[in-house]
Design an enzyme around this catalytic site. Structure first.
Site, short mmCIF file in Angstrom:
data_model
loop_
_atom_site.label_atom_id
_atom_site.label_comp_id
_atom_site.label_asym_id
_atom_site.label_seq_id
_atom_site.Cartn_x
_atom_site.Cartn_y
_atom_site.Cartn_z
N LYS A 130 83.72 80.29 61.29
CA LYS A 130 83.25 80.98 62.41
C LYS A 130 81.54 80.88 62.20
O LYS A 130 80.83 80.69 63.38
CB LYS A 130 83.25 82.49 62.15
CG LYS A 130 82.68 83.64 62.82
CD LYS A 130 81.43 84.25 62.16
CE LYS A 130 81.64 85.15 61.03
NZ LYS A 130 80.67 85.78 60.35
N LYS A 136 70.43 82.72 57.75
CA LYS A 136 71.74 83.21 57.16
C LYS A 136 72.79 81.73 57.51
O LYS A 136 73.37 80.97 56.96
CB LYS A 136 72.68 84.29 57.55
CG LYS A 136 73.99 84.35 56.93
CD LYS A 136 73.90 84.21 55.46
CE LYS A 136 75.48 84.29 54.95
NZ LYS A 136 76.33 85.28 54.88
#
Length: 312
Positions: free
Chosen positions: A259, A191
């Site tokens: 983030k 990811k």
């Protein structure tokens, strides 16, 4: 060898037949989690949801799910527990906390964390889950809100092969490309690579659009022909019109991509890998965040590119 499951749409939302109904505790009903929980309901599963926002819980109720008063209520009787939370500290708090998931889950339950968090945190969660007799997978998703809604997410899964096999039906209710990529933490590593590619694509698409506008080109026509050639991408298809029209309602917020780029940079440093293009786009995302655009869709990175060119 990795396992790949591609699930046809007509099999994903099965209201009977060979589908096995599971009791699912779902924690985190936001932009991605809410539609995912709704799709599990459509597939015939009993879903009890928990979220800090009552409006989100109410939406799950409207979709046919049930409401949990807290985390313990959501997971205590669940066969499958899914978490979809913003960041690593959120997952640690909800899963490892004193009255969290592992403190209340029953033996043999299946924990699937679909959040995007640090790989080391996923490994720690998997170890703690094993000590409690809970089977764990890290299963972050890609595709954004549209694919969460239509149940066609891409899901990269880390964990044991037999646990992945046990989760196939649940994951198939929310995604069409479901891939076992390795042991615990591997899903989060893939990811991170996904977010690196997406950020780079968004940045280059923004630059291309500013370039076309500066030359007075019909950008609708320009993006159409670019999309049909080697420059075509899912990012271009999903974000090109948003950039053209300066429409940045959030599907995936810049603050979350900021983030995620932090995760990418930390994981790259840990592996001794240099990512020069990734570092540059990470700084552009960071600039968008600190300038107050964090709540906008990540396609609003376009604003940074236009400002750099004095064209805003």
């Amino acid at each position: 060898m990795v396992a790949v499951a591609t699930v046809p749409a007509h099999d994903r939302h099965n209201h009977g037949g060979t589908s096995t109904m599971s009791k699912v505790g779902f924690i985190g009903l936001g932009i991605m989690g809410g539609p995912m929980a709704a799709n599990l309901v459509k597939a015939g599963h009993e879903v009890i949801g928990c979220d800090r926002s009552q409006a989100r819980v109410d939406q799950l109720l409207a979709d046919g799910g049930k409401a949990a008063a807290n985390v313990a209520d959501a997971v205590s009787d669940a066969e499958v527990i899914i978490t979809m939370l913003p960041d690593s500290p959120d997952v640690e708090g909800v899963v490892l906390g004193e009255d969290g998931v592992l403190a209340n889950a029953r033996q043999g339950a299946l924990l699937i964390d679909c959040s995007t968090i640090r790989p080391d945190v996923s490994r720690r969660v998997a170890e703690a889950a094993a000590e409690k007799g809970v089977r764990a997978l890290d299963a972050p998703v890609s595709g954004g809100e549209p694919k969460a809604i239509d149940g066609s997410l891409s899901i990269m899964v880390g964990g044991e092969a037999d646990v992945f096999a046990a989760a196939a039906e649940i994951l198939g209710a929310v995604g069409t490309t479901v891939v076992h990529v390795g042991p615990a933490g591997a899903g989060q590593t893939v990811k991170a690579a996904n977010q690196l590619i997406v950020a780079g694509n968004i940045g280059l698409l923004a630059e291309a659009l500013v370039f076309l506008e500066a030359h007075g080109v019909d950008t609708e026509a320009g993006l159409k022909v670019l999309g049909g050639g080697l420059a075509g991408s899912t990012v271009l298809d999903a974000k090109g019109e948003k950039m053209r029209n300066r429409e940045f309602a959030p599907g995936f917020r810049i603050e979350l991509h900021h983030k995620d780029m932090g995760i990418v940079q930390a994981a790259a440093r840990e592996a001794g890998v240099t990512i020069p293009l990734g570092a540059l786009v990470s700084q552009l995302v960071a600039a968008a965040f600190v300038q107050g655009d964090g709540k906008l869709d990540h396609s609003a990175l376009f604003k940074q590119i236009t400002q750099l060119n004095g064209r805003e």
